[in-house]
Enzyme design. Sequence first.
Site, short mmCIF file in Angstrom:
data_model
loop_
_atom_site.label_atom_id
_atom_site.label_comp_id
_atom_site.label_asym_id
_atom_site.label_seq_id
_atom_site.Cartn_x
_atom_site.Cartn_y
_atom_site.Cartn_z
N GLU A 295 0.74 -1.19 0.22
CA GLU A 295 0.06 -0.13 -0.14
C GLU A 295 0.81 1.18 0.00
O GLU A 295 0.60 2.03 1.08
CB GLU A 295 -0.85 0.09 1.47
CG GLU A 295 -1.72 -0.86 1.27
CD GLU A 295 -2.32 -1.04 2.75
OE1 GLU A 295 -3.59 -1.73 2.95
OE2 GLU A 295 -1.91 -0.45 3.82
N GLY B 291 1.71 5.15 -0.64
CA GLY B 291 0.92 6.20 -0.73
C GLY B 291 1.72 7.62 -1.28
O GLY B 291 1.78 7.77 -2.46
N ARG B 292 2.69 7.75 -0.41
CA ARG B 292 3.29 9.03 -0.51
C ARG B 292 4.49 8.63 -1.93
O ARG B 292 4.64 9.67 -2.70
CB ARG B 292 4.60 9.21 0.93
CG ARG B 292 5.46 10.36 0.83
CD ARG B 292 6.25 10.29 1.85
NE ARG B 292 5.67 9.81 3.09
CZ ARG B 292 5.30 10.55 4.10
NH1 ARG B 292 5.27 11.70 4.06
NH2 ARG B 292 4.69 10.29 5.24
N CYS C 202 -2.88 34.00 10.28
CA CYS C 202 -2.28 34.22 11.61
C CYS C 202 -1.79 33.40 12.43
O CYS C 202 -2.33 32.80 13.64
CB CYS C 202 -3.40 35.14 12.16
SG CYS C 202 -3.99 36.45 11.05
N TYR D 241 -0.03 14.06 0.80
CA TYR D 241 -0.30 14.66 2.26
C TYR D 241 -0.21 16.30 2.25
O TYR D 241 0.04 16.90 3.34
CB TYR D 241 0.46 14.14 3.35
CG TYR D 241 0.38 12.47 3.31
CD1 TYR D 241 -0.73 12.01 3.71
CD2 TYR D 241 1.75 11.87 2.95
CE1 TYR D 241 -0.85 10.57 3.69
CE2 TYR D 241 1.42 10.42 2.81
CZ TYR D 241 0.40 9.73 3.60
OH TYR D 241 0.13 8.57 3.61
#
Length: 434
Positions: A292, A294-295, A363, A392
């Site tokens: 799996e 992802g990144r 801010c 992400y």
Amino acid sequence: MDFVMKCLSVNQKGNLSIGGCDLTDIAAEYGTPSYIMDEDEIRKNCRVYTNAMNEYYDGKGIVLYASKALSCKYIYRIMKEEGMGVDVVSGGELYTAIKAGFPAERIYFHGNNKTDDEIKMALEYGVGRIVADNVFELESINKIAGKMGKTADIMFRIKPGIDAHTHSFVQTGQIDSKFGVALETGEAEEFAVKADSMPNINVVGVHCHIGSQIFELAPFELAAEKMMNFIADMKDRHGIEIDELNLGGGYGIKYTESDTPIDYDKYICAVSKVVRGISESRGVKLPFIVMEPGRSIVAEAGLTVYKVGAVKEIPNIRTYISVDGGMGDNPRYILYQSEYEAARVCDPLAEKTMIATIAGKCCESGDILVENARLPEVKAGDLIAVLATGAYNYSMASNYNRIPRPPIVMVSGGKARLAVKRESYDDLIANDLI
Ligand code: LLP
């Protein structure tokens, strides 16, 4: 070319270019900030994994794209075309995948606290596997499947007790983790026995995921060893046959020059040796392998382009470059003190005479994108790109300070397409009823 992203180049005009598109043109057309993703690079990364799966496991496995890294309809379409499966962790990701036409049987549904509605939704759509996290959830799945007259094909998540070297918030394999059932305490074994006895549950496989942004082979090899021994133990002790082994994701990528990722197929090669070795020595059949990433599929395929506003020099302390985005579109510095590299879009390879901190417009003093970035001279109105933001970033973006989320522009072969449009102020107030 000295960029952390392999898919970048400098074009004849001297501008930074991605997927054959000049970033100044893209910024002019779609505005700033914008996420820009190189579609060919995403597809190339998928193929590294699918080819390795063919080579090292004779194609007896599936690569799931962990869609928490970047979830939008278009990415699921790419994954469908590349023959990938996907990992989803929420009703929202599942819904997006289904609406994009992604085949339900190639969806694996994760998450440590699925709601009854999400379980029902997963069973209704007919997802390939539900990855159960704990006994409470297992009982819910059994009950809901029973009411629906279905049998749920499940995997269950094991924490194999491995402490991979990465930021503590993205470590998941160790015992003090909210995810999964523990191996060393016998919890995983109890789970297997219980699940095996349930009428509406079919235990197909086991899963582990030891963490994210990992640069070493050893933790993956160790995890595979523990998981294979668990599979063999369940067969020997209880006659429970576990056919699938999901080894998770977590392969590290290059955010900065000092990151040294291992080629992804090397991980798969090394791990396959462990899996095959134990399969032979313990006499269990070779499981169907699931992984799996992802990144590593999307991170280095994406960047975020911003326009510079004020450049503030605080003598003897620091120079701040303020840009028109920030922690809303990339919260990874404020969450994990993540490091990124940045580039000036015009003439990016000019001498880097400036060390400055790139700050956002929220801010919040911690609203920083890159601390101590090394750049050629940058002034108000310039475009800069923060690199390797494909994972992400969009998926973790927020509307803090009511700043609309940027669009996602997909580029390929010199053409740009808007995959996700920029949020408008009206989008921001769309749910405000009174
Ligand atoms: N599978 C499971 C069960 C996971 O929990 C994860 C990531 C993956 C696969 C994919 O891992 P990857 O290949 O992307 O490393 N927000 C953090 C990362 C959290 C990762 C959570 N789980 C960050 O920005 O670094």
